[in-house]
Design an enzyme around this catalytic site. Structure first.
Site, PDB file in Angstrom:
ATOM      1  CB  CYS A 179      11.867  -5.121  -7.575  1.00  0.00           C
ATOM      2  SG  CYS A 179      12.035  -5.198  -6.512  1.00  0.00           S
ATOM      3  CG  ASP A 187       1.934  -6.688 -12.414  1.00  0.00           C
ATOM      4  OD1 ASP A 187       1.366  -5.841 -11.666  1.00  0.00           O
ATOM      5  OD2 ASP A 187       3.404  -7.084 -11.966  1.00  0.00           O
ATOM      6  CG  HIS A 193       7.730  -6.160 -10.123  1.00  0.00           C
ATOM      7  ND1 HIS A 193       8.229  -6.371  -8.019  1.00  0.00           N
ATOM      8  CD2 HIS A 193       8.247  -5.156  -9.458  1.00  0.00           C
ATOM      9  CE1 HIS A 193       8.063  -6.219  -7.359  1.00  0.00           C
ATOM     10  NE2 HIS A 193       8.378  -4.561  -7.597  1.00  0.00           N
ATOM     11  CE  LYS A 223       3.555  -0.307  -7.398  1.00  0.00           C
ATOM     12  NZ  LYS A 223       5.448   0.269  -6.698  1.00  0.00           N
ATOM     13  CD  GLN A 269       4.849   0.694 -12.223  1.00  0.00           C
ATOM     14  OE1 GLN A 269       3.902   2.008 -11.853  1.00  0.00           O
ATOM     15  NE2 GLN A 269       5.540   0.245 -11.225  1.00  0.00           N
TER      16      GLN A 269
END
Lengths: 154, 428
Positions: free
Chosen positions: B386, B222, B145, B248, B225
Site C-alpha cells: 500500500c 501517521d 502509505h 498493529k 508503524q
C-alpha cells in the site's frame, strides 16, 4: 514440500518466466488491453493483430510480473497465433477451469494440443492466491478482443 | 473522563497464574502469551514475520475482550443502568490508557475511530474543509502509505489544495531539510509518516514539527508503524495530530486512535453526524458536543477500545524500551543474515530504521518468493505494501517484506534465510 513447489515451478514455467517469448509490441496490432493485478501491482499489456477473418495473426505482450504471470502470457501468445478469436475464448474458458478445479471438464471443440501444453500451469490450483497470476494474461486477452482497454483482477 | 474510569485506567489488566510476562524481557515468555504462534503450517513451524501488516494478539487482550462481553457489556454513554455505567467506565479507562501511552495532556485529546485510516480521513475532511482552500499545500513524503495520500487527494478534489512531496534518497533516508524546504506561505498541513511501512525508515518528525510550527503550520503524523516499535511522546514530538492502528500494537482490529491537540480538535467541525456526538438536536439545528465525543458519532467500537487498553497494558508490562531494544537486535541480525545471501538486495537501508526489512532478489519476483516462503512456514508480505509511490521511487512494482514483532526470534530469521536459499535453489 519441495515436490509441491517443483510441481508449481516446473522447468517449462521457469524457462518462459526467464526468457519470455513474443515480448514487445506487435506489428499491425489492432487490439490491445492493459491487465492489472492490484494485489501485487503487476501489469501486463497484450497486443493482438486480428485479421478480418477473425484469425489472430500475431500476439505479443509487455509487462512486469512474477514467474507464473510472465510464463502464462508467454505461452498464451505462442498458442494463440493462428487461432480464431472464438477458439481463443474457448481456450480461456478451458484454462480457467483447469486452474480452479480438480476435475475440470473441457468444453467441446477445444484444441487438445493447446490444453496439454497449458496443463503445466494448472499447478496453481493448489495455490489459490496465485490463480490470478496464471489467468491475468487470458483475462487481458479477453478484454482486448472485446474492445476494453483495461482489466483488473480485483 | 470520570473518576471510576481513572481508577480503572490505573489498574493494569491483572496478571494471573497463567501469565508469562512479568517485567523482564524474555521472548519465550512473550511467545507463550500468543496462542496463534504455536502451530505448524504446511507441516513447518510457523514463523510469523508480517507484524507490520497486522500483529498477533496476546491472551491478555483476547481475555479482556471476552470478559467485557461476558460480564459487563452494554452501550456506553447512554444508559443509567449498571452495565452501561460499568462498560462506560472501562471504555473511558481505555481512553486514559491511550493518553498515557502517547503522553497526551488530557484524555479528551484521544478520539476513538474505526481505524488509523479513518483517523487520517477525519483530519483531512474536518480540518481540511474548514481551514484549507484552493492553492493551499499539503506536504507529504515519498514514503507515505496510501492511507496518508488518498485522503488528501480526496480533499484536493473538493477544495483545490495541492500536494507537495518530499524526496527520499537511494537508501530510503529522508533529510528533515528536504521536508522543511517545502514548507512555505501556502502550506496548510504537513502530513508525514513516523516510520515507513515499506522501508522501515524513521522520519525525523520532531525537527520537522519544530520548523512547521515556526511557519504556523500544523503537522499530522501517521504513527502506525511507530507505536509498536518505539516509545512515542506526542508532546515531545509536538505533533498536532497523531494517528495509530491498535491492531498493529497487539490489539484488535476495528478501532483506531486519533490524538489531536485539544485546541485543534475544538476548532474543528464534526466528521460524521449521528448519535453520541450532539448535545441537542431539533430539526432546525443541532449543537455538537465537545471533543472527543464530537468526533465519535454512533456507537463506538466499545470492546475493541477495551481490548486496545489491554494491549497497551501488555506492551507496558513487557516494557517499551525493552521492546525497542529487542526490535533493534532482530533488525541487526536479519540485516546481517540477509546481506550474506548473494543476489538478495535489501530495499531501504536508512540510518535510523525500525524492524522492517524489504528486499528483492535477482532470481525471483517477490510474489514467487512469498509463495515459497509460505510453504516453508514463513509468513511475509509480498507486494507493494500500500505504498506504490515508494515502490515507484525504486523502480519496483513489489518487494518481499519481513517485519518483526515482540514475539519474533533469531531462529525465525534463520528459518527465513534457509527458505530463501530454497527459493534460490528452485529459481537459481
Amino acid at each position: 514440500m519441495m515436490d509441491e513447489l517443483r510441481e508449481l515451478y516446473q522447468e517449462v514455467i521457469l524457462d518462459h518466466g526467464k526468457h519470455p517469448r513474443n515480448f514487445g509490441s506487435c506489428e499491425g496490432c489492432n487490439h490491445t488491453a492493459h491487465g492489472f493485478n492490484p494485489m501485487c501491482g503487476d501489469t501486463l499489456i497484450i497486443y493482438l493483430n486480428v485479421g478480418e477473418d477473425g484469425i489472430i495473426k500475431d500476439a505479443t505482450f509487455k509487462g512486469k510480473g512474477c514467474a507464473i504471470s510472465v510464463a502464462s502470457a508467454s505461452m498464451m501468445t505462442e498458442i494463440l497465433k493462428g487461432k480464431t478469436v472464438k477458439e481463443a475464448e474457448r481456450l480461456f474458458a478451458a484454462f480457467h477451469e483447469m486452474c480452479t478445479k480438480d476435475d475440470a471438464e473441457m468444453p467441446e471443440g477445444v484444441d487438445e494440443d493447446a490444453i496439454e501444453r497449458l496443463q503445466v500451469l494448472s499447478g496453481v490450483r493448489d495455490f489459490p492466491v496465485r490463480v490470478k497470476c496464471a489467468t491475468l494474461a487470458w483475462h487481458t486477452m479477453d478484454a482486448a478482443v472485446h474492445g476494453k482497454d483495461e482489466i483488473s483482477t480485483e | 473522563m470520570n473518576d471510576a474510569g481513572n481508577a480503572l485506567a490505573d489498574k493494569q489488566t491483572p496478571l494471573s497464574a497463567g501469565d508469562n510476562v512479568r517485567g523482564a524481557f524474555d521472548v519465550e515468555a512473550v511467545r507463550a502469551d500468543f496462542p496463534v504462534l504455536h502451530q505448524e503450517v504446511y507441516g513447518k513451524p510457523l514463523a510469523y514475520l508480517d507484524s507490520a501488516a497486522s500483529s498477533q494478539k496476546p491472551r491478555q487482550v483476547i481475555r479482556a475482550m471476552d470478559e467485557a462481553y461476558e460480564t459487563y457489556y452494554s452501550n456506553v454513554h447512554r444508559g443509567l443502568h449498571y452495565l452501561s455505567q460499568t462498560c462506560t467506565d472501562h471504555f473511558e479507562a481505555a481512553r486514559e490508557k491511550v493518553r498515557r501511552f502517547l503522553n497526551a495532556e488530557k484524555a479528551e485529546e484521544i478520539v476513538f475511530t474505526r481505524g488509523a485510516t479513518e483517523a487520517i480521513n477525519l483530519v483531512a475532511a474536518s480540518y481540511g474543509r474548514k481551514f484549507l482552500k484552493a492553492g493551499d499545500e499539503i506536504v507529504l513524503t515519498t514514503m507515505e502509505h496510501h492511507a496518508n495520500i488518498v485522503p488528501w487527494q480526496l480533499l484536493r478534489e473538493q477544495t483545490g489544495v495541492e500536494l507537495k512531496v518530499a524526496p527520499i534518497d537511494d537508501n530510503g533516508d529522508i533529510r528533515a531539510e528536504d521536508v522543511i524546504d517545502l514548507i512555505g506561505p501556502k502550506t496548510g498541513m504537513v502530513a508525514i509518516t513516523h516510520i515507513s511501512n515499506a522501508l522501515g525508515t524513521v522520519v525525523p518528525v520532531k525537527q520537522i514539527v519544530a520548523a512547521a510550527h515556526e511557519a504556523g503550520v500544523p503537522v499530522l503524523v501517521d504513527g502506525c508503524q511507530a507505536a509498536p516499535h518505539i516509545p512515542v511522546d506526542v508532546r515531545d514530538l509536538g505533533a498536532d495530530f497523531y494517528a495509530f492502528a491498535p491492531h498493529k500494537l497487539y490489539g484488535p482490529t476495528g478501532v483506531g486512535v486519533l490524538y489531536g491537540r485539544y485546541d485543534r480538535l475544538e476548532s474543528m467541525p464534526p466528521y460524521q453526524g449521528g448519535g453520541e456526538m450532539i448535545s441537542r438536536v431539533t430539526f432546525e439545528k443541532s449543537n455538537f458536543k465537545k471533543p472527543p465525543h464530537r468526533f465519535e458519532a454512533g456507537t463506538p467500537s466499545i470492546v475493541e477500545a477495551i481490548g486496545l487498553g489491554a494491549a497497551i497494558d501488555y506492551v507496558e508490562t513487557v516494557g517499551r524500551e525493552a521492546i525497542a531494544a529487542h526490535d533493534a537486535r532482530l533488525l541487526a541480525y536479519a540485516t546481517r543474515r540477509l546481506s550474506e545471501i548473494e543476489g538478495l538486495h535489501i530495499v531501504g537501508q536508512a540510518t535510523d530504521k525500525a524492524a522492517i526489512v524489504s528486499f528483492v532478489t535477482d532470481w525471483a519476483h517477490a510474489h514467487d518468493v512469498g509463495t515459497i516462503l509460505d510453504r516453508a512456514g514463513v509468513a511475509v508480505r509480498a507486494g507493494h505494501h500500500c505504498a506504490q509511490p515508494t515502490m515507484d521511487r525504486f523502480g519496483l512494482s513489489s518487494t518481499a517484506r519481513a517485519s518483526f514483532g515482540i514475539y519474533n526470534t533469531e531462529a525465525e530469521v534463520d528459518q527465513l534465510v534457509d527458505a530463501l536459499h530454497m527459493v534460490r535453489e528452485i529459481f537459481g
